[in-house]
Scaffold this motif. Structure first.
Motif, PDB file in Angstrom:
ATOM      1  N   SER A  10      -0.138  23.112  -3.897  1.00  0.00           N
ATOM      2  CA  SER A  10      -0.662  21.825  -4.375  1.00  0.00           C
ATOM      3  C   SER A  10       0.363  20.722  -4.140  1.00  0.00           C
ATOM      4  N   LEU A  11       1.630  21.027  -4.395  1.00  0.00           N
ATOM      5  CA  LEU A  11       2.693  20.036  -4.215  1.00  0.00           C
ATOM      6  C   LEU A  11       2.929  19.723  -2.744  1.00  0.00           C
ATOM      7  N   SER A  12       2.656  20.665  -1.853  1.00  0.00           N
ATOM      8  CA  SER A  12       2.919  20.409  -0.431  1.00  0.00           C
ATOM      9  C   SER A  12       1.873  19.493   0.194  1.00  0.00           C
ATOM     10  N   CYS A  13       0.675  19.430  -0.354  1.00  0.00           N
ATOM     11  CA  CYS A  13      -0.373  18.593   0.255  1.00  0.00           C
ATOM     12  C   CYS A  13      -0.659  17.331  -0.549  1.00  0.00           C
ATOM     13  N   THR A  14       0.236  16.963  -1.454  1.00  0.00           N
ATOM     14  CA  THR A  14       0.023  15.788  -2.319  1.00  0.00           C
ATOM     15  C   THR A  14      -0.172  14.517  -1.506  1.00  0.00           C
ATOM     16  N   GLU A  15       0.740  14.240  -0.590  1.00  0.00           N
ATOM     17  CA  GLU A  15       0.649  12.998   0.193  1.00  0.00           C
ATOM     18  C   GLU A  15      -0.564  13.015   1.115  1.00  0.00           C
ATOM     19  N   ILE A  16      -0.922  14.176   1.635  1.00  0.00           N
ATOM     20  CA  ILE A  16      -2.084  14.264   2.522  1.00  0.00           C
ATOM     21  C   ILE A  16      -3.350  13.862   1.776  1.00  0.00           C
ATOM     22  N   LEU A  17      -3.587  14.488   0.631  1.00  0.00           N
ATOM     23  CA  LEU A  17      -4.792  14.200  -0.148  1.00  0.00           C
ATOM     24  C   LEU A  17      -4.808  12.754  -0.640  1.00  0.00           C
ATOM     25  N   THR A  18      -3.681  12.281  -1.129  1.00  0.00           N
ATOM     26  CA  THR A  18      -3.619  10.938  -1.712  1.00  0.00           C
ATOM     27  C   THR A  18      -3.845   9.865  -0.654  1.00  0.00           C
ATOM     28  N   THR A  19      -3.288  10.050   0.534  1.00  0.00           N
ATOM     29  CA  THR A  19      -3.506   9.084   1.612  1.00  0.00           C
ATOM     30  C   THR A  19      -4.975   9.059   2.018  1.00  0.00           C
ATOM     31  N   LEU A  20      -5.583  10.221   2.091  1.00  0.00           N
ATOM     32  CA  LEU A  20      -6.990  10.279   2.468  1.00  0.00           C
ATOM     33  C   LEU A  20      -7.873   9.576   1.442  1.00  0.00           C
ATOM     34  N   TYR A  21      -7.697   9.906   0.174  1.00  0.00           N
ATOM     35  CA  TYR A  21      -8.599   9.364  -0.849  1.00  0.00           C
ATOM     36  C   TYR A  21      -8.340   7.900  -1.181  1.00  0.00           C
ATOM     37  N   PHE A  22      -7.099   7.448  -1.067  1.00  0.00           N
ATOM     38  CA  PHE A  22      -6.782   6.099  -1.529  1.00  0.00           C
ATOM     39  C   PHE A  22      -6.403   5.127  -0.420  1.00  0.00           C
ATOM     40  N   LYS A  30       0.841  -1.203   0.000  1.00  0.00           N
ATOM     41  CA  LYS A  30       0.000   0.000   0.000  1.00  0.00           C
ATOM     42  C   LYS A  30       0.878   1.256   0.000  1.00  0.00           C
ATOM     43  N   LYS A  31       1.949   1.244   0.775  1.00  0.00           N
ATOM     44  CA  LYS A  31       2.866   2.382   0.822  1.00  0.00           C
ATOM     45  C   LYS A  31       3.428   2.675  -0.567  1.00  0.00           C
ATOM     46  N   LEU A  32       3.870   1.643  -1.270  1.00  0.00           N
ATOM     47  CA  LEU A  32       4.421   1.808  -2.612  1.00  0.00           C
ATOM     48  C   LEU A  32       3.364   2.324  -3.580  1.00  0.00           C
ATOM     49  N   GLU A  33       2.149   1.806  -3.466  1.00  0.00           N
ATOM     50  CA  GLU A  33       1.052   2.246  -4.335  1.00  0.00           C
ATOM     51  C   GLU A  33       0.785   3.740  -4.163  1.00  0.00           C
ATOM     52  N   LEU A  34       0.723   4.188  -2.917  1.00  0.00           N
ATOM     53  CA  LEU A  34       0.446   5.599  -2.648  1.00  0.00           C
ATOM     54  C   LEU A  34       1.597   6.490  -3.107  1.00  0.00           C
ATOM     55  N   GLU A  35       2.819   6.049  -2.884  1.00  0.00           N
ATOM     56  CA  GLU A  35       3.976   6.838  -3.313  1.00  0.00           C
ATOM     57  C   GLU A  35       4.014   6.982  -4.832  1.00  0.00           C
ATOM     58  N   GLN A  36       3.650   5.922  -5.534  1.00  0.00           N
ATOM     59  CA  GLN A  36       3.612   5.986  -7.000  1.00  0.00           C
ATOM     60  C   GLN A  36       2.520   6.937  -7.478  1.00  0.00           C
ATOM     61  N   LYS A  37       1.380   6.915  -6.802  1.00  0.00           N
ATOM     62  CA  LYS A  37       0.312   7.852  -7.164  1.00  0.00           C
ATOM     63  C   LYS A  37       0.752   9.292  -6.932  1.00  0.00           C
ATOM     64  N   CYS A  38       1.437   9.540  -5.828  1.00  0.00           N
ATOM     65  CA  CYS A  38       1.910  10.894  -5.536  1.00  0.00           C
ATOM     66  C   CYS A  38       2.869  11.377  -6.617  1.00  0.00           C
ATOM     67  N   GLN A  39       3.756  10.486  -7.064  1.00  0.00           N
ATOM     68  CA  GLN A  39       4.691  10.863  -8.127  1.00  0.00           C
ATOM     69  C   GLN A  39       3.938  11.151  -9.428  1.00  0.00           C
ATOM     70  N   GLN A  40       2.946  10.328  -9.716  1.00  0.00           N
ATOM     71  CA  GLN A  40       2.115  10.551 -10.907  1.00  0.00           C
ATOM     72  C   GLN A  40       1.388  11.886 -10.817  1.00  0.00           C
ATOM     73  N   PHE A  41       0.802  12.171  -9.656  1.00  0.00           N
ATOM     74  CA  PHE A  41       0.052  13.412  -9.495  1.00  0.00           C
ATOM     75  C   PHE A  41       0.954  14.640  -9.623  1.00  0.00           C
ATOM     76  N   ARG A  42       2.166  14.550  -9.105  1.00  0.00           N
ATOM     77  CA  ARG A  42       3.095  15.683  -9.234  1.00  0.00           C
ATOM     78  C   ARG A  42       3.425  15.937 -10.706  1.00  0.00           C
ATOM     79  N   ASN A  43       3.690  14.882 -11.437  1.00  0.00           N
ATOM     80  CA  ASN A  43       3.973  15.020 -12.866  1.00  0.00           C
ATOM     81  C   ASN A  43       2.776  15.592 -13.611  1.00  0.00           C
ATOM     82  N   ASP A  44       1.595  15.061 -13.328  1.00  0.00           N
ATOM     83  CA  ASP A  44       0.383  15.521 -14.007  1.00  0.00           C
ATOM     84  C   ASP A  44       0.091  16.989 -13.668  1.00  0.00           C
TER      85      ASP A  44
END
Length: 277
Positions: A35-47, A5-19
């Protein structure tokens, strides 16, 4: 949180930063830093944390997220699109005339948005009100309110903090994106906050701190907050404005600045993404 799960979320965060960099470069407007500072916060909450149904955005028993620092809307929209609230291709219309993806979240136009935000200081009071409503209905839903540290210079935030302590709406959890930088400079330059944790504790809140760029620490902090049944909880996430792009990190100039051509190439190189065509 397990390793998968940790790897999945980290990959999503990297994708979101690129996008995010792609989208904001293409439209030449928007707010990259916050937006870049709250990436992990939002991604952990939603996923990992929140109980929502994209196919039924108004499901009565859903958890709710309020992005009180509404200028970080681009990262919210990336998460909502990935979750399935609306088509990903619509992200290209961000801040364009007629788009339902406005520069700040609008509850009347965008599926998945729970409160229109932009004017700072409003989200926590609204979240506490929603939490009271869920208790009255007998729902076990949670409301998560993401605040900016520049935002908590607003007096309305502290009025809400007193109300939360009075009504014990422990089903509302505040999360502070504590990146130390706001529109016109650092917090210390504009309006020093002092010991933020001590301030919230003085208002009767349960204070939890974590690294806001480590998904496993965010998840653990939320678990601790949900276990507290007597006091309101705030999670102080230590973050970096512009996280992931070296020339944006810690710079107030990137609160809402358009990305130039060479800046775009450098950002994509640092994020390990391909240049969009």
């Amino acid at each position: 949180m397990d390793t998968e799960k940790k790897l999945e979320l980290e990959q999503k965060c990297q994708q979101f930063r690129n996008d995010l960099i792609d989208i904001l470069y293409d439209i030449q407007t928007g707010h990259p830093g916050g937006s870049l500072s709250c990436t992990e916060i939002l991604t952990t909450l939603y996923f990992d944390v929140m109980n929502v149904k994209p196919e039924n955005p108004k499901w009565d028993k859903r958890d709710r997220l309020i992005l009180s620092k509404g200028h970080a809307a681009p990262m919210l929209y990336l998460n909502l699109a990935e979750k399935g609230f609306f088509p990903k291709e619509d992200l290209k219309t961000l801040r364009q005339l007629g788009s339902y993806l406005q520069g700040h979240p609008c509850v009347h136009k965008t599926p998945g948005v729970e409160l229109s935000t932009g004017p700072l200081g409003l989200g926590l009071g609204a979240g506490i009100g929603m939490a009271l409503g869920e208790k009255l209905k007998g729902n076990d839903s949670y409301i998560y309110v993401i605040l900016g540290d520049g935002e908590i210079q607003e007096g309305a935030v502290w009025e809400a903090a007193m109300a939360g302590n009075k009504f014990k709406t422990t089903n509302c959890i505040a999360i502070l994106d504590n990146n130390g930088v706001q529109l016109d400079g650092t917090n210390e330059e504009i309006m020093p906050l002092g010991d933020v944790g001590a301030k919230w504790a003085a208002f009767g809140w349960n204070v939890i701190t974590c690294d806001g760029h480590k998904v496993e620490e965010i998840e653990e902090a939320i678990t601790k907050a949900k276990a507290e049944k007597e006091r309101m909880s705030i999670i102080i996430c230590h973050t970096i404005k512009g996280k992931g792009v070296s020339y944006m990190e810690g710079r107030n100039t990137w609160h809402g600045k358009a990305i130039g051509g060479e800046e775009y190439k450098l950002a994509k190189a640092e994020l390990g993404g391909q240049k969009s065509e």
